[in-house]
Design a protein around this motif. Sequence first.
Motif, short mmCIF file in Angstrom:
data_model
loop_
_atom_site.label_atom_id
_atom_site.label_comp_id
_atom_site.label_asym_id
_atom_site.label_seq_id
_atom_site.Cartn_x
_atom_site.Cartn_y
_atom_site.Cartn_z
N LYS A 43 -11.80 -0.21 -13.67
CA LYS A 43 -11.39 -0.52 -12.17
C LYS A 43 -9.07 -1.13 -12.33
CE LYS A 43 -15.56 -3.24 -10.46
NZ LYS A 43 -15.71 -5.15 -10.93
N PRO A 44 -8.71 -1.36 -13.95
CA PRO A 44 -7.75 -1.68 -13.39
C PRO A 44 -7.38 0.02 -13.35
CG PRO A 44 -8.99 -2.53 -15.81
CD PRO A 44 -10.01 -1.93 -15.08
N LEU A 45 -7.64 0.86 -13.27
CA LEU A 45 -7.38 1.73 -13.27
C LEU A 45 -7.00 2.63 -11.68
CD1 LEU A 45 -7.84 4.76 -16.28
CD2 LEU A 45 -5.53 3.99 -15.71
N LEU A 46 -8.48 2.01 -11.22
CA LEU A 46 -8.29 1.89 -9.48
C LEU A 46 -6.24 1.70 -9.04
CD1 LEU A 46 -9.93 2.22 -7.10
CD2 LEU A 46 -10.33 0.41 -6.87
N SER A 47 -6.11 0.71 -9.87
CA SER A 47 -4.31 0.41 -8.94
C SER A 47 -3.33 1.53 -9.15
CB SER A 47 -3.89 -1.00 -9.78
OG SER A 47 -3.94 -0.66 -10.85
N VAL A 48 -3.91 2.70 -9.72
CA VAL A 48 -3.13 4.03 -9.89
C VAL A 48 -3.31 4.73 -8.00
CG1 VAL A 48 -3.21 6.47 -10.37
CG2 VAL A 48 -3.38 4.48 -12.06
N LEU A 49 -3.93 4.63 -7.60
CA LEU A 49 -4.22 4.59 -6.44
C LEU A 49 -3.23 3.98 -5.02
CD1 LEU A 49 -7.70 5.52 -5.91
CD2 LEU A 49 -6.70 6.93 -5.54
N PRO A 50 -3.04 2.88 -4.95
CA PRO A 50 -1.65 1.90 -3.91
C PRO A 50 -0.68 2.50 -4.78
CG PRO A 50 -3.16 0.66 -5.03
CD PRO A 50 -4.14 2.24 -5.75
N PHE A 51 -0.10 2.95 -6.00
CA PHE A 51 0.98 2.99 -6.57
C PHE A 51 0.96 4.52 -6.28
CE2 PHE A 51 3.37 3.89 -10.62
CZ PHE A 51 3.96 3.42 -10.51
N CYS A 52 0.08 5.94 -6.01
CA CYS A 52 1.08 7.05 -6.30
C CYS A 52 1.05 6.87 -4.70
CB CYS A 52 -0.38 7.52 -6.77
SG CYS A 52 -0.42 7.65 -7.92
N LEU A 53 0.22 6.76 -3.97
CA LEU A 53 0.46 6.21 -2.23
C LEU A 53 2.25 5.51 -2.17
CD1 LEU A 53 -2.77 4.97 -1.11
CD2 LEU A 53 -2.02 7.23 -0.24
N PHE A 54 2.17 4.88 -2.01
CA PHE A 54 3.71 4.22 -2.85
C PHE A 54 4.95 5.31 -3.35
CE2 PHE A 54 7.24 2.46 -5.16
CZ PHE A 54 8.15 1.32 -4.32
N LEU A 55 4.01 5.51 -3.98
CA LEU A 55 5.21 6.90 -4.73
C LEU A 55 5.52 7.93 -3.67
CD1 LEU A 55 4.68 6.78 -8.69
CD2 LEU A 55 6.44 6.02 -7.35
N LEU A 56 3.82 8.62 -2.90
CA LEU A 56 4.16 9.55 -2.09
C LEU A 56 5.31 9.27 -0.94
CD1 LEU A 56 1.15 11.37 -1.92
CD2 LEU A 56 3.01 12.11 -2.48
N MET A 57 4.66 7.65 -0.57
CA MET A 57 6.08 7.59 0.74
C MET A 57 7.59 7.32 -0.17
SD MET A 57 3.99 4.67 2.43
CE MET A 57 4.02 3.18 1.09
N ASP A 58 7.78 6.83 -0.83
CA ASP A 58 8.96 7.31 -1.62
C ASP A 58 9.34 8.07 -1.45
OD1 ASP A 58 11.29 5.78 -2.76
OD2 ASP A 58 10.40 6.71 -4.64
N ILE A 59 9.11 9.76 -1.62
CA ILE A 59 9.13 10.72 -1.71
C ILE A 59 9.49 11.26 -0.38
CG2 ILE A 59 8.81 13.46 -2.27
CD1 ILE A 59 7.38 12.57 -4.46
N TYR A 60 8.55 10.70 0.52
CA TYR A 60 8.72 11.33 1.96
C TYR A 60 10.38 11.15 2.60
CZ TYR A 60 7.71 11.44 7.28
OH TYR A 60 8.19 12.18 8.07
N TRP A 61 10.50 9.40 1.69
CA TRP A 61 11.19 8.77 2.37
C TRP A 61 12.54 9.41 2.23
CZ3 TRP A 61 15.15 6.18 0.12
CH2 TRP A 61 16.91 4.67 1.19
#
Length: 130
Positions: A43-61
């Motif tokens: 459950k705490p490691l589930l926070s990886v999913l939104p974190f990865c999405l944020f980092l993907l958006m950062d790479i795209y930007w």
Amino acid sequence: MALEWVVLGYVAGAEAIMLLFLTLPGLDSLRRGMVAVVRNALKPLLSVLPFCLFLLMDIYWKYETRPMCAKEHACTPAEHLRYEKSIMTSQRNVILIAAALLLYWLLFAVANLVVRLDQLNQRLEKHRQD
């Protein structure tokens, strides 16, 4: 922004180590404790999913706002080197994101399979005793 990548690397490493301990043969005594640790950590490691999405958006930007060196003589050699380095860094970071997500999914699936296997083994022992 380097701290986010370090954190994601550590999370992916922890996921890989937990997955390794769950799947190595011959560690049955360690596996039971490890299953409990992994199930509590999922459950705490589930926070990886939104974190990865944020980092993907950062790479795209960063990709969209990056200065382009499309023509051969449009940039100085230093700018061209920086452009190539940023592309390689972005590719490495995307691979790290994919690895973290894949390892989380594998850890979740293997932990559920190990729990299910233990339940089936207990049921089998119960039927053998009857």
